[in-house]
Design an enzyme around this catalytic site. Sequence first.
Site, PDB file in Angstrom:
ATOM      1  N   TRP A 139       1.134  -0.819   0.087  1.00 21.77           N
ATOM      2  CA  TRP A 139      -0.356   0.049  -0.120  1.00 21.77           C
ATOM      3  C   TRP A 139       1.001   0.970   0.265  1.00 21.77           C
ATOM      4  O   TRP A 139       1.825   1.603   0.548  1.00 21.77           O
ATOM      5  CB  TRP A 139      -0.726   0.016   1.068  1.00 21.77           C
ATOM      6  CG  TRP A 139      -1.682  -0.767   1.354  1.00 21.77           C
ATOM      7  CD1 TRP A 139      -2.144  -2.278   2.359  1.00 21.77           C
ATOM      8  CD2 TRP A 139      -3.287  -1.060   0.494  1.00 21.77           C
ATOM      9  NE1 TRP A 139      -2.736  -3.271   1.874  1.00 21.77           N
ATOM     10  CE2 TRP A 139      -3.259  -2.641   1.236  1.00 21.77           C
ATOM     11  CE3 TRP A 139      -3.721  -0.783  -0.696  1.00 21.77           C
ATOM     12  CZ2 TRP A 139      -4.212  -2.844   0.613  1.00 21.77           C
ATOM     13  CZ3 TRP A 139      -4.776  -1.329  -1.055  1.00 21.77           C
ATOM     14  CH2 TRP A 139      -4.902  -2.330  -0.384  1.00 21.77           C
TER      15      TRP A 139
ATOM     16  N   TRP B  90      -6.843  -0.417   1.743  1.00 24.98           N
ATOM     17  CA  TRP B  90      -8.915   0.214   2.210  1.00 24.98           C
ATOM     18  C   TRP B  90      -9.271   0.310   3.612  1.00 24.98           C
ATOM     19  O   TRP B  90     -10.136   0.642   4.201  1.00 24.98           O
ATOM     20  CB  TRP B  90      -9.475  -1.661   2.251  1.00 24.98           C
ATOM     21  CG  TRP B  90      -9.035  -3.017   2.861  1.00 24.98           C
ATOM     22  CD1 TRP B  90      -8.019  -3.215   2.654  1.00 24.98           C
ATOM     23  CD2 TRP B  90      -9.401  -2.905   4.188  1.00 24.98           C
ATOM     24  NE1 TRP B  90      -7.928  -4.232   3.554  1.00 24.98           N
ATOM     25  CE2 TRP B  90      -9.205  -4.513   4.431  1.00 24.98           C
ATOM     26  CE3 TRP B  90     -10.802  -2.905   4.349  1.00 24.98           C
ATOM     27  CZ2 TRP B  90      -9.453  -5.158   5.661  1.00 24.98           C
ATOM     28  CZ3 TRP B  90     -10.783  -3.089   6.456  1.00 24.98           C
ATOM     29  CH2 TRP B  90      -9.837  -4.228   6.464  1.00 24.98           C
TER      30      TRP B  90
ATOM     31  N   TRP C 143     -15.941  -3.228   2.193  1.00 25.56           N
ATOM     32  CA  TRP C 143     -14.759  -2.551   1.779  1.00 25.56           C
ATOM     33  C   TRP C 143     -13.369  -3.478   1.683  1.00 25.56           C
ATOM     34  O   TRP C 143     -12.575  -3.639   0.813  1.00 25.56           O
ATOM     35  CB  TRP C 143     -13.671  -1.883   2.913  1.00 25.56           C
ATOM     36  CG  TRP C 143     -14.321  -0.387   2.797  1.00 25.56           C
ATOM     37  CD1 TRP C 143     -15.199   0.053   3.152  1.00 25.56           C
ATOM     38  CD2 TRP C 143     -14.181   0.757   1.874  1.00 25.56           C
ATOM     39  NE1 TRP C 143     -15.739   1.424   2.844  1.00 25.56           N
ATOM     40  CE2 TRP C 143     -14.589   1.434   2.244  1.00 25.56           C
ATOM     41  CE3 TRP C 143     -12.901   0.455   0.659  1.00 25.56           C
ATOM     42  CZ2 TRP C 143     -14.396   3.299   1.084  1.00 25.56           C
ATOM     43  CZ3 TRP C 143     -12.602   1.574   0.057  1.00 25.56           C
ATOM     44  CH2 TRP C 143     -13.200   2.507   0.071  1.00 25.56           C
TER      45      TRP C 143
HETATM   46  P1  FAD Z   1     -31.083  -0.930  -1.293  1.00 28.95           P
HETATM   47  O1  FAD Z   1     -30.401  -1.806  -2.543  1.00 28.95           O
HETATM   48  O2  FAD Z   1     -32.600  -0.365  -1.245  1.00 28.95           O
HETATM   49  O3  FAD Z   1     -31.225  -2.440  -0.489  1.00 28.95           O
HETATM   50  C1  FAD Z   1     -31.528  -3.095   0.570  1.00 28.95           C
HETATM   51  C2  FAD Z   1     -30.872  -3.190   1.935  1.00 28.95           C
HETATM   52  O4  FAD Z   1     -29.797  -4.113   1.703  1.00 28.95           O
HETATM   53  C3  FAD Z   1     -29.744  -2.062   2.342  1.00 28.95           C
HETATM   54  O5  FAD Z   1     -30.504  -0.880   3.275  1.00 28.95           O
HETATM   55  C4  FAD Z   1     -29.031  -2.476   2.821  1.00 28.95           C
HETATM   56  O6  FAD Z   1     -29.007  -3.356   4.602  1.00 28.95           O
HETATM   57  C5  FAD Z   1     -29.026  -4.131   2.210  1.00 28.95           C
HETATM   58  N1  FAD Z   1     -27.665  -4.308   1.284  1.00 28.95           N
HETATM   59  C6  FAD Z   1     -27.704  -3.150   0.021  1.00 28.95           C
HETATM   60  N2  FAD Z   1     -26.396  -4.135  -0.659  1.00 28.95           N
HETATM   61  C7  FAD Z   1     -25.529  -4.555   0.120  1.00 28.95           C
HETATM   62  C8  FAD Z   1     -24.432  -5.105   0.811  1.00 28.95           C
HETATM   63  N3  FAD Z   1     -23.678  -4.857  -0.984  1.00 28.95           N
HETATM   64  N4  FAD Z   1     -23.694  -5.285   1.803  1.00 28.95           N
HETATM   65  C9  FAD Z   1     -24.333  -5.250   2.464  1.00 28.95           C
HETATM   66  N5  FAD Z   1     -25.860  -5.102   2.660  1.00 28.95           N
HETATM   67  C10 FAD Z   1     -26.607  -4.565   1.631  1.00 28.95           C
HETATM   68  N6  FAD Z   1     -24.155  -0.795   3.622  1.00 28.95           N
HETATM   69  C11 FAD Z   1     -24.315  -0.310   4.816  1.00 28.95           C
HETATM   70  O7  FAD Z   1     -25.918  -0.734   5.200  1.00 28.95           O
HETATM   71  N7  FAD Z   1     -23.896  -0.052   5.518  1.00 28.95           N
HETATM   72  C12 FAD Z   1     -22.196   0.151   5.227  1.00 28.95           C
HETATM   73  O8  FAD Z   1     -22.004   0.413   6.358  1.00 28.95           O
HETATM   74  C13 FAD Z   1     -22.012   0.118   4.066  1.00 28.95           C
HETATM   75  N8  FAD Z   1     -20.888   0.970   3.709  1.00 28.95           N
HETATM   76  C14 FAD Z   1     -20.486  -0.303   2.265  1.00 28.95           C
HETATM   77  C15 FAD Z   1     -18.895   0.443   1.958  1.00 28.95           C
HETATM   78  C16 FAD Z   1     -18.923   0.127   1.071  1.00 28.95           C
HETATM   79  C17 FAD Z   1     -17.753   0.623   0.322  1.00 28.95           C
HETATM   80  C18 FAD Z   1     -19.857  -0.560  -0.544  1.00 28.95           C
HETATM   81  C19 FAD Z   1     -19.704  -0.678  -2.119  1.00 28.95           C
HETATM   82  C20 FAD Z   1     -21.139  -1.070   0.573  1.00 28.95           C
HETATM   83  C21 FAD Z   1     -21.523  -0.373   1.392  1.00 28.95           C
HETATM   84  N9  FAD Z   1     -22.543  -1.041   2.069  1.00 28.95           N
HETATM   85  C22 FAD Z   1     -22.954  -0.369   3.301  1.00 28.95           C
HETATM   86  C23 FAD Z   1     -23.707  -1.525   0.648  1.00 28.95           C
HETATM   87  C24 FAD Z   1     -24.569  -1.209  -0.077  1.00 28.95           C
HETATM   88  O9  FAD Z   1     -23.932   0.269  -0.381  1.00 28.95           O
HETATM   89  C25 FAD Z   1     -25.973  -0.224   1.338  1.00 28.95           C
HETATM   90  O10 FAD Z   1     -26.633  -1.235   2.242  1.00 28.95           O
HETATM   91  C26 FAD Z   1     -27.479   0.700   0.436  1.00 28.95           C
HETATM   92  O11 FAD Z   1     -25.630   1.414  -0.488  1.00 28.95           O
HETATM   93  C27 FAD Z   1     -28.192   1.382   1.385  1.00 28.95           C
HETATM   94  O12 FAD Z   1     -28.861   1.644   0.415  1.00 28.95           O
HETATM   95  P2  FAD Z   1     -30.171   1.341   0.475  1.00 28.95           P
HETATM   96  O13 FAD Z   1     -30.366   1.270   1.243  1.00 28.95           O
HETATM   97  O14 FAD Z   1     -31.104   2.384  -0.413  1.00 28.95           O
HETATM   98  O15 FAD Z   1     -30.247   0.138  -0.474  1.00 28.95           O
END
Ligand code: FAD
Length: 485
Positions: A313, A366, A389
Site C-alpha cells: 500500500w 482499504w 470494503w
Molecule cells: P437497497 O438497494 O435498497 O438494499 C436494501 C438493503 O439491503 C440495504 O438497506 C442494506 O441493508 C442491504 N444491502 C444492500 N446492498 C448491500 C451490500 N452490498 N452489503 C450488505 N448489505 C447490503 N451498507 C450498509 O448498510 N452499511 C455500510 O456501512 C455499508 N458500507 C459499504 C461500503 C462499501 C465500500 C460498499 C461498496 C457498500 C457498502 N454498503 C453498506 C452496502 C450498500 O452500499 C448499502 O447497503 C446500500 O447502498 C444502502 O442503500 P439502500 O438502503 O437504498 O439499499
Amino acid sequence: MALPDFPLSPIIVWLRDDLRLSDNAALSAAASSGQSVIPVFILETDQTHTPLGGAQCWWLHHSLKAIANQVEALGGQLILRKGNAREQLEQLADETGARSVVWNRRYSRFGIETDTKTKAALQDAGITVRSFAGRLMHEPTKLKSGTGGAYKVYTPFWKMFASTVTPRAPILAPDALRPPNTQPVSAKLDDWDLHPKNPDWSSGLKQDWSPGSTGAFERLERFLESGLGTYDRRRDFPAIDGTSGLSAHLAFGEISPAQIWARVDQVADALPVDDVTTFRKELVWREFAYHLLVNFTELKTTNYNGQFDQFPWAENSEHLNAWQRGQTGYPIVDAGMRQLYETGWMHNRVRMIVGSFLVKHLLLDWRHGEAWFWDTLVDADPASNTASWQWVAGSGADAAPYFRIFNPITQGEKFDSDGAYVRKWVPELAKMPAKFIHKPWEAPRKILDFAGVTLGENYPHPIVDHKQARERALDAYQTMRGLAA
Ligand code: FAD
C-alpha cells in the site's frame, strides 16, 4: 410467544441497535411478563469500542428522541445512561430492585465481548439475563455450509437461505409498558452533544432523513409502492431514487429485516419476480456480511485473505484528503464523496466506484476507506461496511478480484450517462455537456470556457492518470503475489 419466567421485580430492557418497539423480542418478552419495564439506552464509552462517527451521532440523537416518545405513549420512560454498560446496568438494578435484564443480541466483536462479560457479571450478582434474536433474519452462527464450516461464497449462501430459512414472523409492539413505582433518574439527551453545534453541519442530513421507526416504515411503504417493482432495472443508476434508502434505519434497528421481508411477501405477487428477488438478495447480502463477521471477528482490521498482508500500500495523505473531500478530478468519484459528506449516504454503485478508486488508483489501504465511511455514513454498519470494503479491495471473502479495475470514466458514462448525478453534486461541472462531463480534461478549450470550467482552478486536474494508475495497481498486485507465494 410463551411468557418467560422472570423474577417478580422490574425488568430492564437494554436497547442498543434495536431502537424500535415492534418486532423487538426482548421488549415484548419483558412487557408480556406482567412486570414493570425499564427500557434503558447506554451510551457506551469504553476504550475498546469504535465510537460512532459524526453522521451516526446525529442520527442517534434523533432516533433516541423518537423512541423515547413512543415509549412514553405506551406509559413507560426511556432511561438514558452513559459509561460502561455493566456498571450502568448494575447500578440501575440496585436503584430499582430489578432482578432481570433482557436484550437483543448484537454481533460485532465489541458487542459480543461486552455482552458476554456483562452477562457473566450480572449473573454473578444474582441477576437473570436473557438475550433474544432480532437484528437479522437468521442467527449467523447457526448456519453451516455443506462441509460444516462457515460460508465463504455468497451464491451458495443465498441458495441455502432462499431454500431453507424462513424469516421469523415479526412480533407486534406491546400495547403498554408498565412503569416501575419510582422512575430512575435519566441523563439528558441534549447533554450528550450528539447533535452538532457550532457549527451545525447537519442541514443536508435533516433534509434527507427522518430517523426513527415512523420514518423507517414511511420509507418502506414509499419504496414498496414506487421502487420495488422496478428495483432490478433501476437500482444501479445513482441519479435515480431507485433503491429503498432503508440502510440507516436497519443499522439502528428502527425496522427489522424480518419486517421488511414480511411486507415484501405481502406485495410480491403483484410485482415482477426479478425485481423482488434482486431486492431480497440485497437483504441477504447484509445477512452474509454478518455471517462473515461472526466467523471472522477480526474482519474490521485484518485482511480476510492473508495474502493481502503483503500488499505494498502507498502512504499519501494528500491523495487521501483529495478523495475524502471529493477533489480527485474524476467527476463520478467526486460526486459520490460529496454526496456522502453532505447527506451521510452514497449510492451503492458509486460506493463501489469510489472504493475501487481508493484502493486501486490511489493504492491506499482499504482501512482508510472503511474508517472514513464509518465516520461519515449514516448507515455505517460493523458488518456491511467492513465486508464491503474488503470486497472492493479484493481481500475479502468472495471479493471482486483486485486485477479487475473499475474505470471511473466508463463507469460514469454507463451509470450516469447524461451526467445528472455529477451535475447535482459537482455544481462547478453543471454546464459541461454529457460528452465530456466524466472526462472534462478532454474537452476543447471553448467548451470548458462555455461551461465556466478552468481545470486546476475551479475543478482539479485528475490527481492520477487512469492508465498509469491502472498499471501501477496491477504491478502492486503482482508484487503482493510474489511476496505471498
Ligand atoms: P437497497 O438497494 O435498497 O438494499 C436494501 C438493503 O439491503 C440495504 O438497506 C442494506 O441493508 C442491504 N444491502 C444492500 N446492498 C448491500 C451490500 N452490498 N452489503 C450488505 N448489505 C447490503 N451498507 C450498509 O448498510 N452499511 C455500510 O456501512 C455499508 N458500507 C459499504 C461500503 C462499501 C465500500 C460498499 C461498496 C457498500 C457498502 N454498503 C453498506 C452496502 C450498500 O452500499 C448499502 O447497503 C446500500 O447502498 C444502502 O442503500 P439502500 O438502503 O437504498 O439499499
